[in-house]
Scaffold this motif. Structure first.
Motif, short mmCIF file in Angstrom:
data_model
loop_
_atom_site.label_atom_id
_atom_site.label_comp_id
_atom_site.label_asym_id
_atom_site.label_seq_id
_atom_site.Cartn_x
_atom_site.Cartn_y
_atom_site.Cartn_z
N ASN A 1 11.62 12.11 -4.31
CA ASN A 1 10.34 12.83 -4.49
C ASN A 1 9.14 11.98 -4.12
OD1 ASN A 1 10.98 15.34 -5.19
ND2 ASN A 1 11.19 14.86 -7.41
N VAL A 2 9.28 11.22 -3.06
CA VAL A 2 8.20 10.32 -2.67
C VAL A 2 7.20 11.08 -1.80
CG1 VAL A 2 7.69 8.32 -1.19
CG2 VAL A 2 9.60 8.25 -2.80
N ASP A 3 5.93 11.04 -2.17
CA ASP A 3 4.95 11.64 -1.26
C ASP A 3 4.23 10.53 -0.49
OD1 ASP A 3 2.87 10.62 -2.76
OD2 ASP A 3 2.73 12.41 -4.03
N LEU A 4 3.36 10.94 0.43
CA LEU A 4 2.76 9.94 1.32
C LEU A 4 1.88 8.94 0.58
CD1 LEU A 4 1.81 11.90 4.57
CD2 LEU A 4 3.77 10.45 4.13
N ASP A 5 1.42 9.31 -0.61
CA ASP A 5 0.53 8.40 -1.33
C ASP A 5 1.25 7.51 -2.34
OD1 ASP A 5 -1.75 9.17 0.07
OD2 ASP A 5 -1.78 11.06 -1.05
N TYR B 1 0.86 -1.18 0.00
CA TYR B 1 0.00 0.00 0.00
C TYR B 1 0.90 1.24 0.00
CZ TYR B 1 -3.94 -2.99 1.46
OH TYR B 1 -4.91 -3.95 1.54
N SER B 2 0.25 2.39 0.22
CA SER B 2 1.02 3.64 0.18
C SER B 2 1.89 3.81 1.42
CB SER B 2 0.05 4.83 0.11
OG SER B 2 -0.71 4.85 1.30
N GLY C 1 3.53 3.44 -10.23
CA GLY C 1 4.36 4.52 -9.68
C GLY C 1 5.01 4.16 -8.36
N GLY C 2 4.97 2.89 -8.00
CA GLY C 2 5.51 2.48 -6.69
C GLY C 2 7.03 2.41 -6.65
#
Ligand SMILES: Nc1ncnc2c1ncn2[C@@H]1O[C@H](COP(=O)(O)OP(=O)(O)OP(=O)(O)O)[C@@H](O)[C@H]1O
Length: 615
Positions: free
Chosen positions: A483-487, A446-447, A496-497
């Motif tokens: 540039n990883v965001d929480l989602d 998951y995110s 996009g993982g």
């Protein structure tokens, strides 16, 4: 139903299971989709009497045609009959489609209900259930019931009931012509139904026996699609071995099923021969009656149609019985799972903190095992204490920790929390006070938000708190440069993982524990994958921030236990020693020897062998 009952009450009773499952499905269909179900039943019954009606009209039409050949002005009635027959046939076809749609609607809705019930059940039953292969077999079978096979039997059952309506009406037509005809038809069709019944009974038993091998088969198949296993499969060149293993399992299950089909084929051949002889006899009888003028052409056609219809109805009933028996095993598993008891948590005492834990004569055996993983353990933990549990592999540390946080129940002895027997405490309130980092922690596909936020779902939308935790476990740099965001998903298998290293995953698991404000933190080998620098930082972090919190750390690293107030040394399920770091070193017992064994690596090379010999 208790766990042991789940295993030992398992007997072959397909007929009882079938009726019980019908009752169970109907009860839930009635609760969920009463209106639609009533309409469906009504439509099925109306449709079932259309069939004999059509036969009668056909008979009337043919008789009328013979009249029209002689008196052409009687044609009007022929047209009426033709329209009526067309209407009946169209109604029958349309009604079939509508019935399929209605039942699909009912089954999707009721399957949702069952899936939700099963998911809830599985997440609330005792973990001890997961210690039995029997439980997994049931889960596997129940999944098939939920794919639609299960509730399909209720539709089949309804179809059988409505077929019986058609059957009686057609029987009535035959009896009106000659009383021996229904008997002849029965003789020509019953053997086929009996064969189907017994072959499905055989099938039921086979399915039950192959389920274990089938699980191994699907597990083996799943390895070929799992990246982490594929790496080892390639390096150890396991593919030939595993493909061969898969092939053996495949052929085992295939042959077992083919045996039933072969049995069915052999017996069906005899039945086909028998039916052929009876049918020829019936045809000869009809022709004879026609020649004798005892039958009109219309009656002859109607009779032939009636016989064919009857045989079709019986074949349908046979097919429905077949699907019912095929699914009985799946339904049975589903119902068994739904009936497993879970703790009645509501009647238990709620707690708001964990001040003390006392284990008294604690003994634990895994279910279905006579061997005690640990026995007669006694010790106490006070709020704020930093406890380390050390000991050799398999000495029972993880199992003990699971019991201390209420995941397993002791086989003998008691655990007191705040002086109360843990079994009398509401489990959900106990778990609210506990954060854990398991030795084998989950890596959710998951995110990032969910992977950290699962530590406290109430704060899932609190981005600041989540980033704060990410900073504390030392992952901020990693996520900011990518540039990883929480989602962002934490798996390349998702759109996009990104993938993380083993140590980074461990930091995520630690982050989850930091999200929750609790009295007790349980860490099982929390730093096993961390680099030395991260390990030091992590242990200092937990040590500094948890002054009012109790921590229980299971570890093989002797050095960091210096930070502990109390060290419990386990050996073969017993407490070998208990004390502070200095006390245990002075004792010169097992802990001292473990310490020596680890510190030898830091000795100068020339002293290395001397130290090894003395430990
Ligand atoms: N699910 C299980 N069913 C039956 N026995 C089990 C199960 N899980 C563990 N065991 C057994 O219990 C014993 C203790 O296991 P446990 O994981 O508690 O040891 P540990 O001290 O934490 O070991 P390690 O240091 O290797 O992690 C082991 O001998 C193991 O074989």
């Amino acid at each position: 139903m208790k766990l042991n009952e789940l295993k030992f009450h398992e007997k072959d009773r397909p007929v009882r299971d079938f009726f019980y499952s019908q009752y169970f499905y109907l009860k839930n269909i009635w609760r969920e989709q009463k209106g639609i179900f009533l309409f469906l039943t009504l439509l099925s019954i109306i449709t079932s009497i259309m069939l004999p009606l059509e036969i009668l009209l056909q008979k009337r039409l043919i008789d009328q045609l013979t009249v029209v050949q002689k008196i052409p002005n009687e044609l009007g009635f022929v047209l009426v009959l033709l329209v009526a027959i067309t209407f009946l046939s169209l109604f029958g076809q349309l009604s079939g489609k509508i019935q399929d749609y209605l039942f699909r609607k009912i089954s999707l809705r009721v399957n949702y209900l069952f899936k939700a019930m099963l998911n809830k059940k599985v997440t609330s039953v005792s973990l001890e259930n997961f210690e039995s292969s029997f439980f997994y077999n049931q889960v596997n079978l129940a999944a098939k019931a939920l794919e639609g096979n299960g509730i399909g039997t209720t539709y089949s059952f309804l179809q059988i009931i409505t077929s019986v309506f058609s059957l009686f009406s057609v029987f009535a037509i035959l009896t009106a012509i000659h009383w021996t005809l229904p008997l002849t038809v029965l003789l020509s069709t019953i053997p086929g139904v009996v064969i189907v019944f017994f072959s499905k009974l055989k099938n039921y038993k086979v399915e039950k026996n192959v389920v274990f091998k089938e699980r191994e088969l699907s597990y083996t198949e799943s390895l070929f699609f799992d990246k982490s296993y594929l790496k080892e499969i390639k390096v150890y060149t396991l593919s030939d071995y595993l493909l061969e293993k898969w092939k053996k399992l495949y052929f085992y299950t295939m042959n077992k099923r083919l045996e039933v089909t072969k049995w069915e084929l052999k017996n069906s051949a005899v039945v086909i021969l028998f039916v052929g002889v009876i049918n020829t006899g019936v045809s000869v009888f009809f022709v004879y009656q026609l020649v004798e003028n005892a039958l009109t052409i219309g009656s002859y056609v109607a009779l032939t149609a009636a016989i064919i219809t009857l045989q079709g109805i019986f074949a349908q009933i046979g097919a429905h019985i077949a699907s019912i028996f095929e699914a009985a095993i799946y339904n049975n598993a589903l119902i068994k799972l739904l009936k497993i008891e879970h703790f009645d948590d509501e009647k238990r005492e709620e707690i708001n903190s964990i001040e003390t834990i006392d284990i008294k004569n604690g003994t634990f055996n895994y279910p279905y095992s006579d061997i005690s993983v640990f026995s007669k353990l006694n010790f106490s933990i006070r709020r704020g204490e930093k406890i380390s549990i050390v000991g050799g592999n398999g000495s029972g540390k993880t199992t003990l920790a699971h019991c201390l946080v209420g995941l397993f129940n002791l086989t003998e002895g008691t655990i007191l929390v705040n002086g109360e027997n843990m079994n009398d405490i509401e489990k959900s309130s106990l778990h609210k006070q506990v954060a854990v980092v398991f030795q084998t922690f989950p890596k959710y596909m998951y995110s990032l938000r969910e992977n950290i936020g699962f530590g406290n779902v109430d704060d899932m939308e609190n981005a600041q708190k989540i980033w704060d935790v990410i900073r504390k476990v030392g992952l901020e740099h990693k996520f900011s440069i990518h540039n990883v965001d929480l989602d962002t998903y934490l798996s390349k298998e998702m759109d996009g993982g990104i993938d993380l290293s083993g140590g980074e995953w461990q930091k995520i698991a630690l982050g989850r524990a930091l999200m929750k404000d609790v009295s007790l933190i349980l860490l099982d080998e929390p730093t096993a994958s961390l680099d030395p620098h991260s390990e030091l930082k992590t242990l200092e972090l937990f040590d500094s921030m948890t002054d009012d919190k109790t921590t229980i750390t299971i570890t093989h690293r002797i050095g960091p236990t210096k930070l502990s107030d109390k060290i419990i040394v386990m050996d073969k399920g017993k407490i070998e020693e208990i004390g502070t770091f200095d006390e245990l070193i002075n004792n010169k017992g097992l802990f001292y020897r473990m310490h020596q064994a680890q510190s030898k690596w830091y000795e100068r090379k020339e002293h290395f062998h001397e130290t090894v010999e003395t430990t």
